[in-house]
Design an enzyme around this catalytic site. Structure first.
Site, PDB file in Angstrom:
ATOM      1  N   GLY A   1     -11.557   2.914   0.815  1.00 51.18           N
ATOM      2  CA  GLY A   1     -12.480   3.569   1.749  1.00 51.18           C
ATOM      3  C   GLY A   1     -13.079   2.558   2.725  1.00 51.18           C
ATOM      4  O   GLY A   1     -14.244   2.684   3.125  1.00 51.18           O
TER       5      GLY A   1
ATOM      6  N   GLY B   1      -3.497   2.952   5.885  1.00 53.35           N
ATOM      7  CA  GLY B   1      -4.010   4.241   6.324  1.00 53.35           C
ATOM      8  C   GLY B   1      -5.509   4.244   6.122  1.00 53.35           C
ATOM      9  O   GLY B   1      -5.988   4.137   4.998  1.00 53.35           O
TER      10      GLY B   1
ATOM     11  N   ARG C   1      11.225 -17.673  10.841  1.00 55.73           N
ATOM     12  CA  ARG C   1      11.022 -18.102  12.237  1.00 55.73           C
ATOM     13  C   ARG C   1      12.079 -17.545  13.195  1.00 55.73           C
ATOM     14  O   ARG C   1      12.501 -18.204  14.125  1.00 55.73           O
ATOM     15  CB  ARG C   1      10.932 -19.642  12.313  1.00 55.73           C
ATOM     16  CG  ARG C   1       9.693 -20.133  11.601  1.00 55.73           C
ATOM     17  CD  ARG C   1       9.817 -21.492  11.032  1.00 55.73           C
ATOM     18  NE  ARG C   1      10.827 -21.539   9.997  1.00 55.73           N
ATOM     19  CZ  ARG C   1      11.221 -22.646   9.387  1.00 55.73           C
ATOM     20  NH1 ARG C   1      10.689 -23.797   9.721  1.00 55.73           N
ATOM     21  NH2 ARG C   1      12.133 -22.614   8.453  1.00 55.73           N
TER      22      ARG C   1
ATOM     23  N   LYS D   1     -17.123   6.541  -3.141  1.00 55.87           N
ATOM     24  CA  LYS D   1     -16.692   7.729  -3.889  1.00 55.87           C
ATOM     25  C   LYS D   1     -17.380   7.892  -5.245  1.00 55.87           C
ATOM     26  O   LYS D   1     -16.762   8.372  -6.199  1.00 55.87           O
ATOM     27  CB  LYS D   1     -15.176   7.708  -4.051  1.00 55.87           C
ATOM     28  CG  LYS D   1     -14.440   7.866  -2.710  1.00 55.87           C
ATOM     29  CD  LYS D   1     -12.957   7.987  -2.900  1.00 55.87           C
ATOM     30  CE  LYS D   1     -12.381   9.178  -2.196  1.00 55.87           C
ATOM     31  NZ  LYS D   1     -10.937   9.268  -2.270  1.00 55.87           N
TER      32      LYS D   1
ATOM     33  N   ASN E   1       1.689   0.352   7.415  1.00 59.17           N
ATOM     34  CA  ASN E   1       1.650   0.696   5.986  1.00 59.17           C
ATOM     35  C   ASN E   1       0.232   1.113   5.596  1.00 59.17           C
ATOM     36  O   ASN E   1       0.037   1.840   4.628  1.00 59.17           O
ATOM     37  CB  ASN E   1       2.126  -0.482   5.107  1.00 59.17           C
ATOM     38  CG  ASN E   1       1.432  -1.810   5.417  1.00 59.17           C
ATOM     39  OD1 ASN E   1       0.792  -1.960   6.448  1.00 59.17           O
ATOM     40  ND2 ASN E   1       1.582  -2.770   4.530  1.00 59.17           N
TER      41      ASN E   1
ATOM     42  N   ASP F   1     -19.493  10.023  -5.952  1.00 57.74           N
ATOM     43  CA  ASP F   1     -19.593  11.473  -6.189  1.00 57.74           C
ATOM     44  C   ASP F   1     -18.409  12.030  -6.961  1.00 57.74           C
ATOM     45  O   ASP F   1     -18.533  13.043  -7.656  1.00 57.74           O
ATOM     46  CB  ASP F   1     -19.723  12.220  -4.853  1.00 57.74           C
ATOM     47  CG  ASP F   1     -18.604  11.847  -3.887  1.00 57.74           C
ATOM     48  OD1 ASP F   1     -18.460  10.646  -3.593  1.00 57.74           O
ATOM     49  OD2 ASP F   1     -17.858  12.749  -3.454  1.00 57.74           O
TER      50      ASP F   1
ATOM     51  N   GLN G   1      -5.148  -2.875   3.235  1.00 54.82           N
ATOM     52  CA  GLN G   1      -4.746  -3.019   1.825  1.00 54.82           C
ATOM     53  C   GLN G   1      -5.873  -3.635   0.985  1.00 54.82           C
ATOM     54  O   GLN G   1      -7.027  -3.505   1.379  1.00 54.82           O
ATOM     55  CB  GLN G   1      -3.435  -3.829   1.697  1.00 54.82           C
ATOM     56  CG  GLN G   1      -2.215  -3.093   2.216  1.00 54.82           C
ATOM     57  CD  GLN G   1      -1.932  -3.309   3.688  1.00 54.82           C
ATOM     58  OE1 GLN G   1      -2.108  -4.393   4.192  1.00 54.82           O
ATOM     59  NE2 GLN G   1      -1.487  -2.269   4.368  1.00 54.82           N
TER      60      GLN G   1
HETATM   61  P1  IMP Z   1       4.568  -2.452   1.682  1.00 50.47           P
HETATM   62  O1  IMP Z   1       3.298  -3.037   2.189  1.00 50.47           O
HETATM   63  O2  IMP Z   1       4.993  -1.214   2.411  1.00 50.47           O
HETATM   64  O3  IMP Z   1       5.685  -3.453   1.603  1.00 50.47           O
HETATM   65  O4  IMP Z   1       4.318  -1.963   0.171  1.00 50.47           O
HETATM   66  C1  IMP Z   1       4.079  -2.888  -0.888  1.00 50.47           C
HETATM   67  C2  IMP Z   1       3.059  -2.330  -1.868  1.00 50.47           C
HETATM   68  O5  IMP Z   1       1.798  -2.233  -1.216  1.00 50.47           O
HETATM   69  C3  IMP Z   1       3.377  -0.913  -2.364  1.00 50.47           C
HETATM   70  O6  IMP Z   1       2.917  -0.800  -3.698  1.00 50.47           O
HETATM   71  C4  IMP Z   1       2.532  -0.027  -1.470  1.00 50.47           C
HETATM   72  O7  IMP Z   1       2.225   1.203  -2.071  1.00 50.47           O
HETATM   73  C5  IMP Z   1       1.305  -0.896  -1.310  1.00 50.47           C
HETATM   74  N1  IMP Z   1       0.559  -0.616  -0.071  1.00 50.47           N
HETATM   75  C6  IMP Z   1       0.870  -1.005   1.179  1.00 50.47           C
HETATM   76  N2  IMP Z   1      -0.060  -0.581   2.050  1.00 50.47           N
HETATM   77  C7  IMP Z   1      -0.996   0.066   1.343  1.00 50.47           C
HETATM   78  C8  IMP Z   1      -2.235   0.696   1.687  1.00 50.47           C
HETATM   79  O8  IMP Z   1      -2.677   0.737   2.834  1.00 50.47           O
HETATM   80  N3  IMP Z   1      -2.921   1.249   0.646  1.00 50.47           N
HETATM   81  C9  IMP Z   1      -2.480   1.186  -0.633  1.00 50.47           C
HETATM   82  N4  IMP Z   1      -1.348   0.611  -0.998  1.00 50.47           N
HETATM   83  C10 IMP Z   1      -0.605   0.047  -0.017  1.00 50.47           C
END
Ligand code: IMP
Length: 430
Positions: A15, A40, A144, A332, A38, A334, A225
């Site tokens: 979050g 969100g 590289r 979170k 990757n 709640d 992440q």
């Molecule tokens: P990658 O970053 O797509 O190579 O994924 C490698 C690992 O990181 C996997 O377990 C994904 O589910 C996790 N991962 C990558 N980005 C996120 C994120 O934004 N939230 C949660 N897990 C992530």
């Protein structure tokens, strides 16, 4: 020391977006320093729910500069699509407001194809990546041979470089994985068009930040992440390929550690993980399912159901150490309302020995062997989504948060009690 860094303390999805949103109001530049699409980040505000992937969560403030920093990896097609979605919601993504660092590495469709092929090739040992080309683009960066955003300033020369890299990727797809190649002409044409659209957004990100700091402006560094997905310090090999930790902001944006005032670690009041890999406090029972349903624990990027489990203070203490946390934002809370009993992992039993430190360097095997040692606390029934002061929480929620805080050893500055921007207890003014 005008810099604040927001990081994830667990496996991502803590979050962070809303905490970035909170600090963005007091910042001049909001900069993403790692990861790509990757990630969100969901921000709910002004009646909108935004699912951001590459664009910094400060984009809702039209008077701020949002920088996609040099430590990120950028799929130009995904960025243009995200910008278009934001534009349709009436959000300003002009070149004055949204900047792309020339040093960021670029993800091509062939990086994505290689990611998918590598995952299929790993079979039951697949990492569960998001299939966005993250591993392959970082591999090219380290070798590289990667493409950097700055090359888009000259779309003709850039298209030529794209063609050469696509040829190499096609050879790998064919000879290593037995997969069909992608049409080089099509990729080149897509990238040429994208370069023309993105070129006005290009900037020397390090210079931009350096000048801002000299002027006394405030920089907010947004991590994607989480700590346990860090390439160096996470649960390798079940990690991403960048550095989500606070140190990632130094290398990803060109900021020195002496500029940093606060490092805010965002921690969910329980734990989640998407993708494969060990997860000591995972719940595969009805309680885990309840967390998933109530907490809407499905990936913002891939829609995958997230694995859920109890809060783990072994992990959170580790995150406090490796990130140098000054504050915790507990999110979170709640979601735990209505559970009769709550468990907090305080240590691990590994082969009969009690461990209070996270065994990161011993790898997945050590973590697979870890049995959490729990403390149990009584839960609370009350709806807490309207609570805005910590003292107004039900007694059992106060006891739970106080114990988590004590076990981490870092003050809980924020406690979120619902998805809306306002549903937050600011325990101590930052
Ligand atoms: P990658 O970053 O797509 O190579 O994924 C490698 C690992 O990181 C996997 O377990 C994904 O589910 C996790 N991962 C990558 N980005 C996120 C994120 O934004 N939230 C949660 N897990 C992530």
């Amino acid at each position: 020391m005008p810099t604040t860094i927001i990081i994830g303390t667990q496996w991502g999805d803590e979050g962070k977006g809303r905490i970035v949103d909170y600090y963005a109001a007091q910042s001049d530049i909001i900069a993403r320093y790692n990861g790509g699409d990757n990630a969100g980040h969901t921000v709910k505000a002004q009646g909108l729910s935004l699912a951001l992937h590459l664009v910094p969560s400060g984009i809702l403030y039209p008077d701020k500069i949002c920088l996609i920093g040099a430590g990120t990896v950028v799929n130009p097609l995904a960025l243009l699509e995200e910008m278009q979605t934001l534009r349709e919601k009436g959000i300003n993504v002009s070149a004055e407001h949204l900047k792309l660092a020339a040093g960021a590495h670029l993800i091509l469709p062939t990086h994505r194809a290689l990611d998918g092929a590598a995952e299929t090739h790993r079979g039951h040992e697949a990492l569960g990546t998001t299939n966005r080309g993250i591993g392959p683009v970082h591999a090219d960066k380290a070798a590289r041979i990667g493409l950097r955003a700055g090359q888009m300033r000259d779309p003709g020369a850039f298209a030529e470089a794209v063609g050469a890299l696509v040829e190499l990727h096609n050879a790998q797809l064919h000879s290593v994985y037995g997969k069909a190649p992608l049409d080089p002409a099509q990729v080149v044409a897509q990238m040429h068009a994208a370069a023309e659209l993105l070129a006005p957004h290009l900037v020397d990100g390090t210079a931009l930040i350096g000048e801002a700091l000299e002027r006394g402006q405030r920089v907010l560094c947004e991590g994607a992440q989480g700590t346990l997905l860090d390439l160096n310090l996470g649960t390798y090999p079940f990690v991403t390929s960048s550095s989500p930790i606070s140190g990632g902001a130094m290398v990803g944006l060109g900021i020195g550690p002496r500029e940093v005032e606060r490092v805010v670690g965002v921690a969910k009041a329980y734990t989640t993980r998407v993708g494969a890999g060990p997860f000591p406090t995972e719940l595969t029972d009805a309680t885990g399912e309840q967390m998933r349903q109530i907490g809407r624990e499905y990936g913002t990027t891939t829609g995958r159901p997230r694995r859920c489990g109890w809060v783990d203070t072994v992990i959170l203490r580790y995150a406090a150490q490796v990130n140098g946390l000054t504050d915790i934002a507990l999110t979170k809370l709640d979601v735990l309302s209505g559970l009769p009993t709550l468990r907090i992992a305080v240590a691990y039993d590994i082969h009969g020995e009690r461990h209070t430190r996270f065994p990161a360097e011993w790898g997945a095997a050590a973590l697979e062997a870890a049995t959490p040692i729990y403390e149990e606390l009584p839960g609370w029934e009350e709806d807490i989504t309207h609570v805005r002061r910590r003292t107004d929480l039900p007694a059992n929620a106060r006891a739970y948060t106080a114990r988590v805080e004590e076990l981490i050893g870092v003050p809980l500055t924020f406690i979120s009690v619902g998805p809306e921007r306002e549903a937050m207890i600011v325990a101590q003014q930052p």
